[in-house]
Motif scaffolding. Structure first.
Motif, short mmCIF file in Angstrom:
data_model
loop_
_atom_site.label_atom_id
_atom_site.label_comp_id
_atom_site.label_asym_id
_atom_site.label_seq_id
_atom_site.Cartn_x
_atom_site.Cartn_y
_atom_site.Cartn_z
N ALA A 1 0.80 -1.22 0.00
CA ALA A 1 0.00 0.00 0.00
C ALA A 1 0.84 1.28 0.00
CB ALA A 1 -0.98 0.00 1.17
N PRO A 2 1.87 1.42 0.86
CA PRO A 2 2.64 2.67 0.83
C PRO A 2 3.26 2.97 -0.53
CG PRO A 2 3.11 1.44 2.83
CD PRO A 2 2.30 0.53 1.95
N ALA A 3 3.81 1.95 -1.19
CA ALA A 3 4.45 2.16 -2.49
C ALA A 3 3.42 2.57 -3.54
CB ALA A 3 5.18 0.90 -2.94
N ILE A 4 2.25 1.92 -3.53
CA ILE A 4 1.19 2.25 -4.49
C ILE A 4 0.71 3.69 -4.28
CG2 ILE A 4 -1.19 1.75 -5.16
CD1 ILE A 4 -0.58 -1.20 -4.61
N LEU A 5 0.49 4.07 -3.03
CA LEU A 5 0.00 5.42 -2.74
C LEU A 5 1.03 6.48 -3.08
CD1 LEU A 5 -1.82 4.67 0.62
CD2 LEU A 5 -2.89 5.44 -1.49
N THR A 6 2.30 6.21 -2.79
CA THR A 6 3.35 7.17 -3.13
C THR A 6 3.43 7.40 -4.63
OG1 THR A 6 4.64 6.53 -1.18
CG2 THR A 6 5.82 7.69 -2.93
N GLU A 7 3.27 6.31 -5.39
CA GLU A 7 3.29 6.44 -6.85
C GLU A 7 2.12 7.27 -7.35
OE1 GLU A 7 3.38 3.63 -10.87
OE2 GLU A 7 3.44 2.71 -8.90
N LEU A 8 0.92 7.01 -6.79
CA LEU A 8 -0.27 7.76 -7.20
C LEU A 8 -0.16 9.23 -6.79
CD1 LEU A 8 -3.08 5.19 -6.29
CD2 LEU A 8 -2.45 5.94 -8.59
N LEU A 9 0.45 9.49 -5.64
CA LEU A 9 0.60 10.86 -5.17
C LEU A 9 1.63 11.64 -5.98
CD1 LEU A 9 0.68 10.23 -1.31
CD2 LEU A 9 -1.07 11.55 -2.50
N GLY A 10 2.57 10.91 -6.58
CA GLY A 10 3.66 11.57 -7.29
C GLY A 10 4.77 12.00 -6.35
N GLY A 11 4.81 11.40 -5.16
CA GLY A 11 5.82 11.74 -4.16
C GLY A 11 5.27 11.48 -2.78
N PRO A 12 6.03 11.79 -1.73
CA PRO A 12 5.55 11.58 -0.36
C PRO A 12 4.38 12.49 -0.03
CG PRO A 12 7.60 12.80 -0.34
CD PRO A 12 7.40 12.33 -1.76
N ALA A 13 3.60 12.12 0.98
CA ALA A 13 2.40 12.86 1.35
C ALA A 13 2.73 14.07 2.21
CB ALA A 13 1.44 11.94 2.10
N ASP A 14 1.92 15.11 2.05
CA ASP A 14 1.99 16.26 2.94
C ASP A 14 1.13 16.04 4.18
OD1 ASP A 14 3.47 18.53 1.41
OD2 ASP A 14 2.09 17.69 -0.06
#
Length: 230
Positions: free
Chosen positions: A127-140
């Protein structure tokens, strides 16, 4: 109905709606229905097209802490039915600054314009890798309004929701960028100190906040961490 200066709190006097007793309806369900019919946040959510009254909790959290900034990348854990995701889209996609909002929940969520909502368990290893890819970077910002189904046992319910908040914190540590923020629902009950101690190691500031949209008789409140140390 009037609104306050920030536009997030409906005000004004309303006539009380009384629910007639109906065959087959329990006393508790009758009380719940009457509370819903007389809740100004429920009415205002319908007017604004929000999927739940919980949207106003996030509006008030953000009015206080200013975490949903234009252009930010947001992860909404346990996003269903979508009220927090809707608010996030409104606040981070302002003008030319188009933020990115990703929701994730095991329960499928009807599409929300401007956001991507995954039908997936955030506990999953990928999940973290998938979300980071969708976000285009780490989350704010990583936020969670998750709550386990109530059992009626105060201590059990407290432990379950605190467990969810701790899991959300573990997840946030993997995906937040330095300076990022974290929000999670908690219940007063004694063990929240453990979570606070953990958060203070990771965030420059950690505070409790009870939005006005949280019902007065509820032990619910939110913990807000800002300035993630990374």
């Amino acid at each position: 109905m009037a609104r306050d200066k920030k536009g997030s709190l409906p005000t004004g006097r309303r006539a009380t709606v009384r629910v007639k007793t109906a065959r087959g309806r329990t006393v508790s369900s009758q009380r719940w229905l009457q509370r819903q019919l007389n809740d100004p946040y429920v009415e205002e959510a319908k007017k604004r097209g929000y999927r739940s009254r919980a949207a106003f909790k996030l509006l008030q959290i953000d009015d206080q802490f200013k975490i949903l900034k234009p252009g930010a990348r947001i992860v909404d854990l346990g996003a269903a039915p979508g009220g927090w995701t809707q608010v996030s889209v409104e606040r981070v996609s302002s003008g030319k600054n188009k933020g990115v909002v990703i929701g994730i929940d095991l329960t499928p969520v009807e599409p929300i314009a401007g956001a991507t909502v995954l039908a997936k368990d955030f506990y999953d290893e990928d999940a973290p890798a998938i979300l980071t890819e969708l976000l285009g970077g780490p989350a704010d910002v990583v936020m969670s309004d998750m709550a386990a189904a109530a059992t009626g046992e105060t201590q059990v319910d407290h432990m379950r929701i605190m467990g969810l908040a701790e899991l959300a914190h573990d997840f946030a540590r993997e995906i937040l960028k330095p300076g990022g923020a974290f929000v999670a629902k908690v219940l007063r009950g004694g063990t929240e100190r453990t979570l606070l101690d953990r958060l203070k190691k990771d965030f420059a500031k950690v505070r409790h906040f009870k939005p006005e949209a949280s019902r007065a008789d509820s032990a619910e409140m939110y913990v807000v961490g800002t300035g993630f140390r990374g």
